[in-house]
Design a protein around this motif. Structure first.
Motif, PDB file in Angstrom:
ATOM      1  N   ASN A  23      38.458 -22.665  29.394  1.00 15.12           N
ATOM      2  CA  ASN A  23      38.255 -21.344  29.513  1.00 15.12           C
ATOM      3  C   ASN A  23      37.613 -20.910  27.980  1.00 15.12           C
ATOM      4  OD1 ASN A  23      38.238 -18.512  30.266  1.00 15.12           O
ATOM      5  ND2 ASN A  23      40.273 -18.327  30.035  1.00 15.12           N
ATOM      6  N   GLY A  24      38.071 -21.527  26.886  1.00 17.84           N
ATOM      7  CA  GLY A  24      37.394 -21.328  25.684  1.00 17.84           C
ATOM      8  C   GLY A  24      36.135 -21.651  25.663  1.00 17.84           C
ATOM      9  N   ILE A  29      29.955 -20.637  25.963  1.00  9.93           N
ATOM     10  CA  ILE A  29      28.634 -20.715  26.955  1.00  9.93           C
ATOM     11  C   ILE A  29      28.057 -19.351  27.408  1.00  9.93           C
ATOM     12  CG2 ILE A  29      27.697 -21.440  29.071  1.00  9.93           C
ATOM     13  CD1 ILE A  29      29.466 -23.857  28.607  1.00  9.93           C
ATOM     14  N   LEU A  30      28.763 -18.396  27.891  1.00 10.88           N
ATOM     15  CA  LEU A  30      28.730 -17.148  28.089  1.00 10.88           C
ATOM     16  C   LEU A  30      28.058 -16.313  27.006  1.00 10.88           C
ATOM     17  CD1 LEU A  30      31.452 -15.849  30.631  1.00 10.88           C
ATOM     18  CD2 LEU A  30      29.128 -15.853  31.028  1.00 10.88           C
ATOM     19  N   THR A  31      28.660 -16.445  25.713  1.00 12.21           N
ATOM     20  CA  THR A  31      28.192 -15.545  24.621  1.00 12.21           C
ATOM     21  C   THR A  31      26.738 -16.087  24.291  1.00 12.21           C
ATOM     22  OG1 THR A  31      30.534 -15.307  23.736  1.00 12.21           O
ATOM     23  CG2 THR A  31      28.725 -15.206  22.316  1.00 12.21           C
ATOM     24  N   PHE A  32      26.594 -17.564  24.264  1.00 11.65           N
ATOM     25  CA  PHE A  32      25.404 -18.125  23.764  1.00 11.65           C
ATOM     26  C   PHE A  32      24.295 -17.731  24.822  1.00 11.65           C
ATOM     27  CE2 PHE A  32      22.454 -21.695  23.849  1.00 11.65           C
ATOM     28  CZ  PHE A  32      21.662 -21.540  22.865  1.00 11.65           C
ATOM     29  N   ALA A  33      24.518 -17.879  26.089  1.00  8.08           N
ATOM     30  CA  ALA A  33      23.452 -17.520  27.053  1.00  8.08           C
ATOM     31  C   ALA A  33      23.157 -16.157  26.964  1.00  8.08           C
ATOM     32  CB  ALA A  33      23.966 -18.095  28.278  1.00  8.08           C
ATOM     33  N   GLY A  34      24.134 -15.076  26.849  1.00  6.90           N
ATOM     34  CA  GLY A  34      23.877 -13.911  26.766  1.00  6.90           C
ATOM     35  C   GLY A  34      22.812 -13.673  25.603  1.00  6.90           C
ATOM     36  N   LEU A  35      23.246 -14.183  24.405  1.00  4.80           N
ATOM     37  CA  LEU A  35      22.444 -14.047  23.341  1.00  4.80           C
ATOM     38  C   LEU A  35      20.858 -14.382  23.187  1.00  4.80           C
ATOM     39  CD1 LEU A  35      25.235 -14.418  20.413  1.00  4.80           C
ATOM     40  CD2 LEU A  35      23.881 -12.301  20.967  1.00  4.80           C
ATOM     41  N   TRP A 111      30.794 -18.458  37.144  1.00  5.89           N
ATOM     42  CA  TRP A 111      31.591 -19.289  38.481  1.00  5.89           C
ATOM     43  C   TRP A 111      32.783 -19.973  38.009  1.00  5.89           C
ATOM     44  CZ3 TRP A 111      28.360 -22.767  42.071  1.00  5.89           C
ATOM     45  CH2 TRP A 111      28.867 -22.929  43.376  1.00  5.89           C
ATOM     46  N   GLY A 112      32.588 -20.895  36.835  1.00  6.41           N
ATOM     47  CA  GLY A 112      33.726 -21.944  36.658  1.00  6.41           C
ATOM     48  C   GLY A 112      34.894 -20.858  36.026  1.00  6.41           C
TER      49      GLY A 112
END
Length: 115
Positions: A23-24, A29-35, A111-112
């Motif tokens: 989860n961490g 990954i979400l933060t990096f992909a968004g930025l 999704w994960g």
């Protein structure tokens, strides 16, 4: 029976730790992909041709036609959207491809997390 109870307890601890770590990692990954997507989109917008120049040229020609409708009007000097150099095309292809993969990575992370 005591063995299976101990096994179940150890397995539950291991699974909880694994889920917490996953989860961490998904949050990172979400933060990096968004930025990355935001910065990449900014570069893509900056690489686009200025639509105002084409609009101004077209309006100027329309005014010329309205003033002298029977005259010969040369529109061959209008800027064309197909006049890109190959390096510009490759830069845009790479920018759009990286944006696509970044959005797919974010989709995979969401999704994960929901799984």
């Amino acid at each position: 029976s005591k063995f299976w109870m101990m096994y179940d307890e150890v397995l539950k601890e291991y699974n909880d730790a694994l889920l917490l770590q996953g989860n961490g990692n998904m949050n990172i990954i979400l933060t990096f992909a968004g930025l990355f997507s935001a910065v990449n989109s900014t570069f893509i917008v900056a690489m686009q041709p200025n639509a105002g120049d084409t609009t101004n040229d077209l309006l100027l020609h329309l005014i010329e036609i309205a003033v002298d409708p029977n005259g010969v009007h040369d529109i061959s000097n209008l800027s064309s959207s197909t006049g890109y150099t190959s390096s510009t095309v490759w830069m845009q292809v790479l920018a759009y491809a990286s944006l696509t993969f970044s959005v797919l990575a974010a989709f995979g992370a969401v999704w994960g997390k929901q799984w």
